[in-house]
Design a protein around this motif. Structure first.
Motif, PDB file in Angstrom:
ATOM      1  N   UNK A 114       0.842  -1.186   0.000  1.00  0.00           N
ATOM      2  CA  UNK A 114       0.000   0.000   0.000  1.00  0.00           C
ATOM      3  C   UNK A 114       0.884   1.245   0.000  1.00  0.00           C
ATOM      4  N   UNK A 115       1.605   1.505  -1.103  1.00  0.00           N
ATOM      5  CA  UNK A 115       2.438   2.712  -1.160  1.00  0.00           C
ATOM      6  C   UNK A 115       1.561   3.958  -1.184  1.00  0.00           C
ATOM      7  N   UNK A 116       1.905   4.927  -0.348  1.00  0.00           N
ATOM      8  CA  UNK A 116       1.111   6.141  -0.212  1.00  0.00           C
ATOM      9  C   UNK A 116       1.819   7.371  -0.773  1.00  0.00           C
ATOM     10  N   UNK A 117       3.120   7.274  -1.032  1.00  0.00           N
ATOM     11  CA  UNK A 117       3.871   8.464  -1.373  1.00  0.00           C
ATOM     12  C   UNK A 117       3.639   8.921  -2.801  1.00  0.00           C
ATOM     13  N   UNK A 118       3.727  10.231  -2.994  1.00  0.00           N
ATOM     14  CA  UNK A 118       3.722  10.846  -4.314  1.00  0.00           C
ATOM     15  C   UNK A 118       5.136  11.209  -4.737  1.00  0.00           C
ATOM     16  N   UNK A 119       5.999  11.484  -3.753  1.00  0.00           N
ATOM     17  CA  UNK A 119       7.377  11.878  -4.033  1.00  0.00           C
ATOM     18  C   UNK A 119       8.132  10.761  -4.748  1.00  0.00           C
ATOM     19  N   UNK A 120       9.181  11.142  -5.470  1.00  0.00           N
ATOM     20  CA  UNK A 120       9.941  10.185  -6.270  1.00  0.00           C
ATOM     21  C   UNK A 120      11.294   9.823  -5.668  1.00  0.00           C
ATOM     22  N   UNK A 121      11.884  10.700  -4.891  1.00  0.00           N
ATOM     23  CA  UNK A 121      13.223  10.467  -4.359  1.00  0.00           C
ATOM     24  C   UNK A 121      13.247  10.258  -2.856  1.00  0.00           C
ATOM     25  N   UNK A 122      12.129  10.442  -2.196  1.00  0.00           N
ATOM     26  CA  UNK A 122      12.048  10.256  -0.754  1.00  0.00           C
ATOM     27  C   UNK A 122      10.644   9.813  -0.394  1.00  0.00           C
ATOM     28  N   UNK A 123      10.479   9.353   0.849  1.00  0.00           N
ATOM     29  CA  UNK A 123       9.182   8.876   1.326  1.00  0.00           C
ATOM     30  C   UNK A 123       8.874   9.560   2.659  1.00  0.00           C
ATOM     31  N   UNK A 124       8.064  10.627   2.653  1.00  0.00           N
ATOM     32  CA  UNK A 124       7.738  11.306   3.913  1.00  0.00           C
ATOM     33  C   UNK A 124       6.974  10.434   4.896  1.00  0.00           C
ATOM     34  N   UNK A 221       5.173  16.232   7.837  1.00  0.00           N
ATOM     35  CA  UNK A 221       6.153  15.750   6.873  1.00  0.00           C
ATOM     36  C   UNK A 221       5.689  16.195   5.489  1.00  0.00           C
ATOM     37  N   UNK A 222       6.633  16.332   4.544  1.00  0.00           N
ATOM     38  CA  UNK A 222       6.246  16.874   3.248  1.00  0.00           C
ATOM     39  C   UNK A 222       7.295  16.534   2.191  1.00  0.00           C
ATOM     40  N   UNK A 223       6.910  16.764   0.947  1.00  0.00           N
ATOM     41  CA  UNK A 223       7.825  16.656  -0.189  1.00  0.00           C
ATOM     42  C   UNK A 223       7.247  17.471  -1.334  1.00  0.00           C
ATOM     43  N   UNK A 224       8.105  18.194  -2.038  1.00  0.00           N
ATOM     44  CA  UNK A 224       7.718  18.965  -3.215  1.00  0.00           C
ATOM     45  C   UNK A 224       8.788  18.748  -4.263  1.00  0.00           C
ATOM     46  N   UNK A 225       8.372  18.449  -5.485  1.00  0.00           N
ATOM     47  CA  UNK A 225       9.358  18.182  -6.514  1.00  0.00           C
ATOM     48  C   UNK A 225       8.874  18.552  -7.893  1.00  0.00           C
ATOM     49  N   UNK A 226       9.806  18.527  -8.829  1.00  0.00           N
ATOM     50  CA  UNK A 226       9.506  18.823 -10.225  1.00  0.00           C
ATOM     51  C   UNK A 226      10.416  17.965 -11.087  1.00  0.00           C
ATOM     52  N   UNK A 227       9.912  17.547 -12.233  1.00  0.00           N
ATOM     53  CA  UNK A 227      10.657  16.657 -13.113  1.00  0.00           C
ATOM     54  C   UNK A 227      10.450  17.084 -14.562  1.00  0.00           C
ATOM     55  N   UNK A 228      11.492  16.951 -15.356  1.00  0.00           N
ATOM     56  CA  UNK A 228      11.409  17.298 -16.769  1.00  0.00           C
ATOM     57  C   UNK A 228      12.272  16.381 -17.600  1.00  0.00           C
ATOM     58  N   UNK A 229      12.243  16.587 -18.881  1.00  0.00           N
ATOM     59  CA  UNK A 229      12.963  15.701 -19.800  1.00  0.00           C
ATOM     60  C   UNK A 229      14.236  16.356 -20.309  1.00  0.00           C
ATOM     61  N   UNK A 230      15.214  15.502 -20.610  1.00  0.00           N
ATOM     62  CA  UNK A 230      16.426  15.867 -21.318  1.00  0.00           C
ATOM     63  C   UNK A 230      16.555  14.889 -22.481  1.00  0.00           C
ATOM     64  N   UNK A 231      17.456  15.113 -23.412  1.00  0.00           N
ATOM     65  CA  UNK A 231      17.603  14.139 -24.494  1.00  0.00           C
ATOM     66  C   UNK A 231      17.863  12.735 -23.947  1.00  0.00           C
ATOM     67  N   UNK A 232      16.982  11.809 -24.265  1.00  0.00           N
ATOM     68  CA  UNK A 232      17.097  10.405 -23.853  1.00  0.00           C
ATOM     69  C   UNK A 232      17.089  10.231 -22.340  1.00  0.00           C
ATOM     70  N   UNK A 233      16.405  11.108 -21.621  1.00  0.00           N
ATOM     71  CA  UNK A 233      16.407  10.946 -20.178  1.00  0.00           C
ATOM     72  C   UNK A 233      15.477  11.875 -19.441  1.00  0.00           C
ATOM     73  N   UNK A 234      15.589  11.873 -18.112  1.00  0.00           N
ATOM     74  CA  UNK A 234      14.751  12.660 -17.223  1.00  0.00           C
ATOM     75  C   UNK A 234      15.609  13.281 -16.128  1.00  0.00           C
ATOM     76  N   UNK A 235      15.179  14.430 -15.607  1.00  0.00           N
ATOM     77  CA  UNK A 235      15.795  15.015 -14.429  1.00  0.00           C
ATOM     78  C   UNK A 235      14.704  15.276 -13.390  1.00  0.00           C
ATOM     79  N   UNK A 236      15.102  15.233 -12.118  1.00  0.00           N
ATOM     80  CA  UNK A 236      14.164  15.450 -11.017  1.00  0.00           C
ATOM     81  C   UNK A 236      14.863  16.247  -9.922  1.00  0.00           C
TER      82      UNK A 236
END
Length: 332
Positions: A114-124, A221-236
């Motif tokens: 039952x994963x509840x997190x929305x964040x991608x790099x951490x789990x509040x 507890x909290x998390x805020x993030x943003x993610x976008x694309x690069x050539x052949x990849x992703x950044x977060x």
């Protein structure tokens, strides 16, 4: 119910329960889906003034789904063993549940992740237990998911924690390019958690965030993030007050990772069709001995086998720690 005593008993109960379903639903043969994996990993830990420490981990994975017309038995086991100064082993019971599907309604009973997190790099906030090999396990309970329309899901559940059942409810709603989900649940010792998570598109970027308010004692507890694309990849990029569970160090988390305020960034790029490079960096704001962490991982997939090598550094006021990990994952 402890993780070590429940696997065989739960499996027996689920098998005995599912047997009558075949006759009740259809005379056609059930659909059986089986998938297995094996992961072998080594960890070399190096620190100035100390002898190197070498650990070995082996984890198997069995996914089985026995499906009838509108019901199914789902089983997933991740048994593992740790070889090193202290040997450990675990059943790795991740999921073992019965599922009934009806129009606009899903019912499940048993052990389920039952994963509840929305964040991608951490789990509040994580309610799932973590076993001795670093595998996130499932939770014993029952849940009902109701879909009144294509944009809405209401979930009602009871979950086992510390030998008692606790209520949980969540409501998910799609709002244009964003999706929002609210949670309320109890999880033992008189504690409750209220959570709100959201993710969606902002122009060409994906923005996400989550916020949790806990009681007894009061905590946020909290998390805020943003993610976008690069050539052949992703950044977060992400800022959070949570646990740094993501990344190649996850298998070394033999106990619950501490909550820490952190700024994290990651770049994942496909160098070619079979080769992926992932670089992750974290900076922590507290006074722990290690206040920064960097990791570079390269993975190559050949057929059904994935080879990976990761170099990790923990930096801070204390002498640095280096970790070299290698792993092989085979799918059958």
């Amino acid at each position: 119910m402890s993780g070590g005593s429940r696997p065989l008993a739960l499996l027996l109960v689920l098998v005995l329960t599912v047997l009558p379903l075949a006759g009740q639903e259809t005379r056609a043969a059930p659909q059986i889906t089986i998938r297995t994996e094996l992961e072998l990993a080594t960890f070399g830990i190096f620190q100035p003034g100390s002898s190197p420490t070498v650990l070995g981990i082996g984890v198997a994975r069995l996914d089985l789904r026995l499906a009838f017309d509108s019901s199914a038995l789902v089983l997933r086991l991740d048994p593992g063993v740790l070889a090193g100064p202290i040997a450990q082993s675990t059943w790795g019971l991740t999921e073992a549940y019965l599922e009934w599907r009806r129009p606009q309604l899903d019912i499940r009973a048993g052990v389920e992740r039952l994963p509840l997190e929305t964040a991608r790099l951490a789990a509040p906030f994580v309610i799932e237990p973590i076993d001795a090999i670093g595998t996130r396990q499932g939770i014993l309970g029952a849940r009902l998911d109701w879909y009144p329309d294509h944009q809405t899901r209401l979930r009602l559940a009871v979950l086992e924690h510390d030998g008692r059942l606790h209520p949980a409810v969540s409501l998910r709603r799609a709002l244009g390019s964003f999706e929002v989900e609210a949670h309320a649940l109890g999880f033992g010792s008189g504690r409750t958690a209220l959570g709100l998570g959201t993710s969606g598109l902002v122009g060409g970027l994906v923005a996400y965030g989550e916020f949790w308010a806990l009681t007894a004692p009061a905590e946020t507890r909290y998390a805020v993030g943003i993610s976008g694309s690069i050539p052949d990849g992703l950044w977060t990029a992400e800022v959070s007050y949570g646990q740094e569970l993501a990344g190649p160090l996850a298998r070394l988390r033999f106990a619950e990772a501490p909550l820490r305020l952190q700024l994290a960034g990651q770049i994942m790029r496909r160098l070619r069709e079979d080769l992926t490079l992932t670089a992750t960096a974290r900076v922590f704001s507290d006074d722990e001995p290690y206040r920064a962490q960097t990791a570079v991982e390269i993975a190559r997939t050949v057929g059904d086998t994935t080879y990976s090598l990761a170099l990790i550094a923990l930096l801070g006021p204390q002498p640095p720690v280096g970790v070299i990990t290698t792993s092989v994952r085979l799918a059958f």
